[in-house]
Motif scaffolding. Structure first.
Motif, mmCIF file in Angstrom:
data_model
loop_
_atom_site.group_PDB
_atom_site.id
_atom_site.type_symbol
_atom_site.label_atom_id
_atom_site.label_comp_id
_atom_site.label_asym_id
_atom_site.label_seq_id
_atom_site.Cartn_x
_atom_site.Cartn_y
_atom_site.Cartn_z
ATOM 1 N N THR A 192 -27.880 -58.349 60.278
ATOM 2 C CA THR A 192 -29.124 -58.750 61.098
ATOM 3 C C THR A 192 -30.006 -59.011 61.593
ATOM 4 O O THR A 192 -30.854 -57.395 61.005
ATOM 5 C CB THR A 192 -28.780 -57.621 62.976
ATOM 6 O OG1 THR A 192 -27.560 -57.551 62.970
ATOM 7 C CG2 THR A 192 -29.413 -57.765 63.711
ATOM 8 N N SER A 193 -31.005 -59.773 61.954
ATOM 9 C CA SER A 193 -32.465 -59.868 61.310
ATOM 10 C C SER A 193 -32.703 -59.881 62.789
ATOM 11 O O SER A 193 -32.815 -60.503 64.031
ATOM 12 C CB SER A 193 -33.022 -60.818 60.800
ATOM 13 O OG SER A 193 -32.056 -62.076 61.503
ATOM 14 N N PHE A 194 -34.487 -59.363 63.198
ATOM 15 C CA PHE A 194 -35.310 -59.681 64.221
ATOM 16 C C PHE A 194 -36.573 -59.977 64.045
ATOM 17 O O PHE A 194 -37.382 -59.916 62.953
ATOM 18 C CB PHE A 194 -35.663 -57.845 64.218
ATOM 19 C CG PHE A 194 -34.242 -57.085 64.726
ATOM 20 C CD1 PHE A 194 -33.695 -56.663 65.579
ATOM 21 C CD2 PHE A 194 -34.076 -56.236 63.562
ATOM 22 C CE1 PHE A 194 -32.939 -55.860 66.442
ATOM 23 C CE2 PHE A 194 -31.834 -55.550 64.275
ATOM 24 C CZ PHE A 194 -32.251 -55.507 65.424
ATOM 25 N N GLU A 195 -37.228 -60.717 64.345
ATOM 26 C CA GLU A 195 -38.135 -62.006 63.997
ATOM 27 C C GLU A 195 -39.212 -62.331 65.204
ATOM 28 O O GLU A 195 -39.064 -61.773 66.140
ATOM 29 C CB GLU A 195 -37.734 -63.513 63.883
ATOM 30 C CG GLU A 195 -38.655 -64.038 63.330
ATOM 31 C CD GLU A 195 -37.842 -65.585 63.478
ATOM 32 O OE1 GLU A 195 -38.506 -66.794 63.206
ATOM 33 O OE2 GLU A 195 -36.744 -66.150 63.014
ATOM 34 N N GLY A 196 -40.345 -61.265 64.259
ATOM 35 C CA GLY A 196 -41.557 -61.248 65.354
ATOM 36 C C GLY A 196 -42.459 -62.967 64.851
ATOM 37 O O GLY A 196 -41.833 -63.778 64.244
ATOM 38 N N LYS A 197 -43.203 -62.897 65.223
ATOM 39 C CA LYS A 197 -44.549 -63.812 64.363
ATOM 40 C C LYS A 197 -45.011 -63.804 63.299
ATOM 41 O O LYS A 197 -45.034 -62.777 62.334
ATOM 42 C CB LYS A 197 -45.641 -63.848 64.920
ATOM 43 C CG LYS A 197 -46.964 -64.865 64.886
ATOM 44 C CD LYS A 197 -48.188 -64.395 65.680
ATOM 45 C CE LYS A 197 -49.437 -65.505 65.345
ATOM 46 N NZ LYS A 197 -50.613 -65.479 66.286
ATOM 47 N N ASN A 198 -44.350 -64.840 62.656
ATOM 48 C CA ASN A 198 -44.383 -64.600 61.200
ATOM 49 C C ASN A 198 -43.677 -63.462 59.729
ATOM 50 O O ASN A 198 -44.524 -62.724 58.668
ATOM 51 C CB ASN A 198 -46.090 -64.549 60.091
ATOM 52 C CG ASN A 198 -46.642 -65.470 61.059
ATOM 53 O OD1 ASN A 198 -46.315 -66.960 60.950
ATOM 54 N ND2 ASN A 198 -47.553 -65.148 61.370
ATOM 55 N N PHE B 281 -37.830 -52.668 67.449
ATOM 56 C CA PHE B 281 -38.571 -53.648 66.895
ATOM 57 C C PHE B 281 -39.558 -53.654 68.552
ATOM 58 O O PHE B 281 -38.737 -54.325 69.422
ATOM 59 C CB PHE B 281 -37.881 -54.746 66.357
ATOM 60 C CG PHE B 281 -38.463 -56.165 65.680
ATOM 61 C CD1 PHE B 281 -39.042 -55.852 64.916
ATOM 62 C CD2 PHE B 281 -38.928 -57.482 67.196
ATOM 63 C CE1 PHE B 281 -39.509 -56.630 63.776
ATOM 64 C CE2 PHE B 281 -39.721 -58.555 65.975
ATOM 65 C CZ PHE B 281 -39.993 -58.361 65.032
ATOM 66 N N ASP B 282 -40.942 -53.440 68.255
ATOM 67 C CA ASP B 282 -41.793 -53.789 69.193
ATOM 68 C C ASP B 282 -42.666 -55.299 68.919
ATOM 69 O O ASP B 282 -43.504 -54.571 67.746
ATOM 70 C CB ASP B 282 -42.409 -52.293 69.911
ATOM 71 C CG ASP B 282 -41.603 -51.470 70.310
ATOM 72 O OD1 ASP B 282 -41.120 -51.763 71.214
ATOM 73 O OD2 ASP B 282 -41.645 -50.378 69.053
ATOM 74 N N VAL B 283 -42.945 -55.886 70.074
ATOM 75 C CA VAL B 283 -44.217 -57.030 70.137
ATOM 76 C C VAL B 283 -45.026 -56.369 70.831
ATOM 77 O O VAL B 283 -44.921 -56.943 72.385
ATOM 78 C CB VAL B 283 -43.062 -58.252 69.630
ATOM 79 C CG1 VAL B 283 -44.259 -59.347 69.749
ATOM 80 C CG2 VAL B 283 -42.500 -57.630 68.816
ATOM 81 N N ASP B 284 -46.044 -56.544 70.603
ATOM 82 C CA ASP B 284 -47.306 -56.307 71.747
ATOM 83 C C ASP B 284 -47.496 -57.850 71.726
ATOM 84 O O ASP B 284 -47.105 -59.118 71.630
ATOM 85 C CB ASP B 284 -47.926 -55.705 71.445
ATOM 86 C CG ASP B 284 -49.125 -55.871 70.657
ATOM 87 O OD1 ASP B 284 -49.542 -57.326 69.838
ATOM 88 O OD2 ASP B 284 -50.048 -55.314 69.647
ATOM 89 N N GLY B 285 -48.381 -57.896 72.984
ATOM 90 C CA GLY B 285 -49.174 -59.404 73.407
ATOM 91 C C GLY B 285 -50.157 -60.063 72.843
ATOM 92 O O GLY B 285 -50.047 -61.051 72.895
ATOM 93 N N GLU B 286 -50.054 -59.606 71.443
ATOM 94 C CA GLU B 286 -51.183 -60.349 70.083
ATOM 95 C C GLU B 286 -50.210 -60.571 69.236
ATOM 96 O O GLU B 286 -51.081 -61.244 68.371
ATOM 97 C CB GLU B 286 -52.381 -59.639 69.554
ATOM 98 C CG GLU B 286 -53.101 -58.669 71.033
ATOM 99 C CD GLU B 286 -53.999 -59.324 71.294
ATOM 100 O OE1 GLU B 286 -54.613 -60.682 70.341
ATOM 101 O OE2 GLU B 286 -54.311 -59.752 72.637
ATOM 102 N N SER C 267 -41.909 -60.934 73.211
ATOM 103 C CA SER C 267 -42.458 -60.587 73.364
ATOM 104 C C SER C 267 -41.521 -59.183 73.564
ATOM 105 O O SER C 267 -40.272 -58.772 74.477
ATOM 106 C CB SER C 267 -43.099 -60.631 74.357
ATOM 107 O OG SER C 267 -42.489 -61.080 75.378
ATOM 108 N N GLY C 268 -42.506 -57.594 73.391
ATOM 109 C CA GLY C 268 -41.419 -56.492 74.343
ATOM 110 C C GLY C 268 -41.052 -56.224 73.515
ATOM 111 O O GLY C 268 -41.438 -55.891 72.197
ATOM 112 N N SER C 269 -40.075 -55.331 73.940
ATOM 113 C CA SER C 269 -39.454 -54.191 72.646
ATOM 114 C C SER C 269 -37.738 -54.380 72.587
ATOM 115 O O SER C 269 -37.129 -54.074 74.192
ATOM 116 C CB SER C 269 -40.023 -52.325 72.711
ATOM 117 O OG SER C 269 -38.878 -51.910 71.969
#
Length: 231
Positions: free
Chosen positions: A173-179, A191-196, A158-160
């Motif tokens: 360099t890889s940035f990983e979020g959900k799926n 790379f921003d990931v919100d609460g959902e 979560s976050g940025s």
């Protein structure tokens, strides 16, 4: 009478020789068993030494420094298996803290700056929870074959984070979020990931590959591009 005595002596001598032969054969068997036991012990010792070396190599590889927290502002915490309080969160008071594969970072009301060994810089915004790790991955090369790349992966829960990634041949360099994973080379990316778990990617000039269960897209950018990924 003398002949009988001589015969007896000859006979006795023959018995002695026979016993000596049996003793010799017994000794050879005994030596062989000792050698087998010694060989068995040596094999066990060699196996233990090999296991210790392998474990040390794995530990050394995992404990290799990936980056350093060079600056902190406000409350920043990290969790690492390579510190005195393994597996527990503790507060980072100032810069100079080394990061290893598997370390987690959490900024509460704070920010942090991370510099990797190749001088790539990552800025971690407030309310961000992420993990840094090193791993090897394989990518298509012109659609014909797979080529191995040594990756450093930033798993953002979560976050940025904003990163200025330097070009290093054979390393992404890889940035990983959900799926979703975004791998970049020689680029600036936010790379921003919100609460959902939804992701917003902003990338400047450079090379990037975005992949998720739906497929992957490889592209070269000459201007700022944005992409949103719903999870």
């Amino acid at each position: 009478m003398k002949n009988k005595l001589i015969g007896a002596r000859v006979s006795t001598g023959g018995d002695s020789k026979s016993k000596s032969g049996r003793t010799s054969r017994f000794s050879n068997v005994f030596v062989t068993k000792c050698q087998l036991k010694l060989l068995e012990r040596l094999m066990k010792i060699s196996f233990l030494v090999a296991m210790i070396v392998m474990i040390n190599c794995q530990y050394s590889s995992a404990a290799e420094k990936l980056a350093t927290i060079t600056a902190v502002e406000g409350e920043v915490r990290i969790k690492s298996d390579f510190r005195e309080l393994a597996g527990e969160w503790y507060k980072v008071k100032n810069g100079g803290v080394r990061l290893f594969s598997g370390d987690e970072i959490m900024t509460l009301k704070g920010r942090a700056e991370i510099v990797f060994v190749d001088d790539s810089v990552v800025s971690v915004a407030e309310q961000t929870h992420m993990l840094v790790e090193k791993k090897r991955s394989y990518r298509d090369t012109f659609g014909f074959s797979k080529k191995a790349y040594l990756n450093r992966n930033l798993k953002v829960f979560s976050g940025s984070v904003t990163a200025e990634v330097e070009h290093v041949k054979g390393r992404w360099t890889s940035f990983e979020g959900k799926n979703t994973i975004v791998a970049v080379e020689d680029a600036t990316i936010t790379f921003d990931v919100d609460g959902e778990g939804d992701i917003l990617i902003t990338c400047d000039e450079g090379t990037a590959e975005v992949s998720n269960p739906a497929g992957s897209l490889y592209f070269q950018m000459w201007k700022t591009e944005k992409a949103a990924v719903k999870n």
